[in-house]
Design an enzyme around this catalytic site. Structure first.
Site, PDB file in Angstrom:
ATOM      1  N   GLN A 182       4.520 -17.691 -10.866  1.00  0.00           N
ATOM      2  CA  GLN A 182       4.896 -17.971  -9.476  1.00  0.00           C
ATOM      3  C   GLN A 182       3.815 -18.763  -8.742  1.00  0.00           C
ATOM      4  OE1 GLN A 182       7.281 -14.873  -7.293  1.00  0.00           O
ATOM      5  NE2 GLN A 182       6.470 -13.533  -8.885  1.00  0.00           N
ATOM      6  N   ASP A 203      -3.870  -9.780  -3.060  1.00  0.00           N
ATOM      7  CA  ASP A 203      -2.450 -10.009  -3.334  1.00  0.00           C
ATOM      8  C   ASP A 203      -2.215 -11.493  -3.608  1.00  0.00           C
ATOM      9  OD1 ASP A 203       0.256  -9.528  -3.573  1.00  0.00           O
ATOM     10  OD2 ASP A 203       0.630  -9.489  -1.415  1.00  0.00           O
ATOM     11  N   GLU A 204      -1.183 -11.819  -4.384  1.00  0.00           N
ATOM     12  CA  GLU A 204      -0.826 -13.207  -4.708  1.00  0.00           C
ATOM     13  C   GLU A 204      -2.044 -13.974  -5.230  1.00  0.00           C
ATOM     14  OE1 GLU A 204       2.165 -13.881  -4.824  1.00  0.00           O
ATOM     15  OE2 GLU A 204       3.322 -13.039  -3.170  1.00  0.00           O
ATOM     16  N   LYS A 207       4.734  -5.039  -6.796  1.00  0.00           N
ATOM     17  CA  LYS A 207       3.294  -5.246  -6.645  1.00  0.00           C
ATOM     18  C   LYS A 207       2.753  -4.649  -5.341  1.00  0.00           C
ATOM     19  CE  LYS A 207       3.676  -9.936  -4.714  1.00  0.00           C
ATOM     20  NZ  LYS A 207       3.138  -9.610  -3.378  1.00  0.00           N
ATOM     21  N   THR A 208       3.529  -4.755  -4.250  1.00  0.00           N
ATOM     22  CA  THR A 208       3.062  -4.191  -2.981  1.00  0.00           C
ATOM     23  C   THR A 208       2.971  -2.670  -3.087  1.00  0.00           C
ATOM     24  OG1 THR A 208       4.117  -6.018  -1.796  1.00  0.00           O
ATOM     25  CG2 THR A 208       3.464  -4.117  -0.489  1.00  0.00           C
ATOM     26  N   ARG A 251      14.715 -14.785  -6.450  1.00  0.00           N
ATOM     27  CA  ARG A 251      14.947 -14.255  -5.100  1.00  0.00           C
ATOM     28  C   ARG A 251      16.272 -13.489  -5.052  1.00  0.00           C
ATOM     29  NH1 ARG A 251      10.556 -13.621  -4.309  1.00  0.00           N
ATOM     30  NH2 ARG A 251      10.355 -14.380  -6.416  1.00  0.00           N
TER      31      ARG A 251
END
Length: 697
Positions: A242, A211-212, A30-31, A630
């Protein structure tokens, strides 16, 4: 650039003509999409100054800024990359005067808020004040003010909190101060109520990237809508699987509202995971299945099947910690645990993370790691800016910036002690309240001398003159060397080093605190010289600034960026703090019912409470999902048969989430006894080899 992206990523980057929701699964890049989209927007003619990329943490903003700079070069310095709160500060510093807030308003930290609420609620109990603080924060995140909260209150407790919130709001206005929640709610109110300001910011914001997005609360969504207006040029990047911050106001309703509020919304899914192996992703996909889906998606990986996800049990927490320690030592030493490894590869300490539900679970792990001399860090430990000595200095800086900041005034006037006692300050407070002025303004009133002794009155006025002098000099102090010299001279003038040693029985501790103070001065001075990016994301410092200008951003800074070096240590972290991070090898510990997921509310049975418990269970499942995703190469899930509760050992059951992962029983069970046996044998072989080397030398 497009050669680095897959097909859905390219689609997300190239869609610039309207509102866009990018559903970015864990590890799906995503980044990369956000940074490439910034480049694309500039490529199609949008000025960098009209692009805003909004994140949730200072660390995320810093990382995004660095990656954008690598991609597009110097133009990145002109893009606004910051947190929601830093954007709020920018808006209010520029246009807050329309709401009666001066440009140099103060930003209160958590302790300041607790202190004000103790006064507003008439209590000396900090725990009670913190509970009020938490409740008021939730009300603000829902977009409610004190009057609205009072109108909606259903019982005496809610009415009490609403009334205290009203008194708290009055004090913030009097102090020309805001808290962190206000940095979102006040800009939203400003844009909503003032059309000229709203039009200015909508014309300024050519495209907003968030973002997020799944972590936004109701007020943040309102602010986003007001910023983008009817043109709706924005890109929201998030993952409903998430969303783990419901307890602080984040709501999945914001995802549901997007297609309703913006019918032309384009939805793009990123489902290819670049982080984890197939075995890990399969467990994650299976776990999250029971949760309702706003948009269905299924992560996949091209990294191969990898090592099976393993489940281990332990007798109790100490036993669990020993097994975790043994696994890390054996993997780091290059021992092959499964047949999937082709080579005995040496691993570094930083390749490992141990994740858990709650902070208290770290204690037993720390004890085991210290005993085994395994280097580690506990993620989410005390921030540099939370240290008492740094908070002391920040109070002085805040009072320079905003003379009406009463909490900062009280800390500065008593640190170091200058013979001004609590009775003097109490009379000063009563005088200030009577005449509706700040404490600082009150001390220059000639009539104050009628309620204070000559000595007390003179002491306060001397302190006031000192602050005015320091403020004037700080306003005209530019550049790194000048700022550093000024700060050291100021500390000498108030004899702060002596203050630290006088207040500490342990000289070593006092020396450590003084070292922190000197580091803080270096950090401030560098920013005056324009050498380092602002970690708060308020602006990218590219030229020399005055010490007073740098001081204005101080309350936003949660951590020292330079202290976040990549240390070669094992990470111990809560699942919440681990979000957004990744490690080659991860162990989830304490995966028991009642721990993960947390025990549901005992007062179940009512339809409303059952619904709330179901929502909590779904969020706990998402939290477990975050933990699983993770891991890059190996994942172990550990549970204990017993757990200490108070002074007793209570029997525990494995978490229902383990069963929901639908692992193959024949491949998941790992026998740590065999691993310990092999580890001891390996240590014995090494010892024998070392002995032989010594004999032959």
């Amino acid at each position: 650039m497009s050669s680095l992206l897959n097909t859905p990523q390219i689609e997300a980057v190239n869609y610039v003509q309207g509102p866009c929701l990018v559903l970015a699964g864990a590890g799906s890049g995503k980044t990369r999409v956000i940074t490439h989209k910034v480049g694309k927007l500039i490529e199609v003619g949008l000025e960098p100054e009209r692009i805003a990329a909004i994140t949730f943490t200072n660390k995320a903003a810093t990382e995004m800024r660095e990656r954008t700079k690598q991609l597009i070069g110097k133009s990145a310095q002109r893009v606004l990359i910051c947190t929601f709160h830093a954007l709020g500060v920018r808006i209010m510093r520029q246009d807050g005067e329309a709401m009666g807030l001066k440009k140099q308003f103060s930003i209160l930290d958590s302790d300041d808020v607790t202190s004000i609420l103790k006064d507003a609620g008439g209590t000396t109990d900090a725990k009670t004040a913190r509970q009020w603080q938490w409740s008021i924060s939730l009300l603000k995140n829902k977009g409610l003010n004190a009057q609205q909260a009072l109108d909606l209150s259903e019982n005496d407790e809610e009415r009490l909190i609403a009334r205290i919130m009203g008194r708290y709001e009055e004090r913030l206005t009097a102090y020309q101060s805001v808290d962190f929640d206000d940095l979102i709610s006040l800009p939203a109110k400003l844009l909503r109520d003032h059309a000229d300001v709203r039009e200015k910011w909508q014309s300024t914001m050519g495209h907003v990237l968030v973002d997020e997005y799944q972590d936004t609360n109701a007020t943040q969504y309102e602010l986003l809508k007001l910023l983008v207006g009817e043109r709706a040029r924005f890109t929201a990047v998030g993952d409903d699987d998430q969303s783990i911050y419901g307890w602080r106001g984040a709501t999945l309703e914001n995802l549901q509202r997007l297609p309703i509020d913006f019918p032309q919304l384009k939805v793009i899914k990123l489902e290819q995971n670049y982080r984890s192996t197939g075995a890990i992703l399969r467990a994650a996909n299976q776990l999250i299945l029971p949760n309702p889906k706003l948009y269905s998606k299924k992560l996949f990986s091209e990294l191969g099947e990898g090592e099976p996800v393993r489940v281990t049990d332990a007798d109790h927490e100490e036993h669990e910690a020993e097994r975790v320690m043994a696994r890390i030592l054996s993997l780091r030493g290059g021992q092959v645990i499964s047949g999937t490894d082709d080579l005995k590869k040496y691993r570094e300490w930083k390749d490992f993370a141990v994740l858990y539900r709650a902070n208290h679970q770290a204690k037993v792990l720390e004890q085991a790691f210290r005993k085994a001399q395994i280097p580690y860090k506990v993620s989410g430990g005390q921030s540099f800016f939370d240290r008492a000595e740094i908070r002391d200095l920040c109070a002085w800086l805040r009072i320079w910036v905003n003379n009406d900041d009463d909490p900062a005034f009280l800390r500065a006037v008593t640190t170091p002690k200058r013979g001004i006692g609590h009775q003097t300050l109490q009379r000063l407070g009563q005088f200030a309240s009577q005449y509706k002025v700040s404490l600082f303004e009150a001390l220059f009133s000639n009539s104050l001398s009628t309620v204070l002794s000559t000595r007390a009155f003179s002491g306060l006025q001397e302190f006031g003159r000192c602050i005015n002098d320091l403020e004037y000099r700080a306003r005209h102090t530019m550049g790194q060397e000048n700022a550093h010299a000024f700060l050291l001279e100021w500390l000498r003038s108030i004899d702060y080093e002596k203050c630290l040693y006088d207040n500490e029985e342990n000289a070593k501790l006092a020396a450590a605190k003084w070292t922190n103070v000197l580091e803080f001065c270096d950090w401030m001075a560098k920013r005056c010289g324009g050498q380092i990016d602002d970690a708060a994301g308020v602006s990218l410092i590219s030229e020399s600034k005055s010490l007073l200008e740098i001081a204005q951003t101080i309350a936003l800074l949660a951590t020292l960026n330079e202290r976040e070096k990549d240390q070669n240590v094992v990470t111990l972290s809560t699942l919440h703090a681990a979000k957004g991070l990744e490690w080659p090898h991860v162990v989830l510990v304490g995966v028991n019912d009642g721990v993960l997921p947390f025990k549901p509310d005992e007062d179940a049975g009512t339809e409303r409470q059952d619904a709330l418990n179901l929502l909590r269970l779904q969020e706990e499942r998402r939290l477990m999902y975050v933990g699983i995703t993770r891991a890059q190469r190996s994942l172990v899930v550990s549970w204990t048969r017993k757990r200490k509760k108070g002074r007793e050992m209570v029997t525990m059951l494995p978490s229902r989430f383990i069963q929901e992962m639908a692992l193959e029983a024949s491949t998941t069970k790992e026998d740590p006894r065999e691993k310990l046996k092999a580890l001891r044998a390996e240590f014995a072989q090494r010892a024998a080899a070392n002995k032989l080397v010594l004999q032959n030398s």
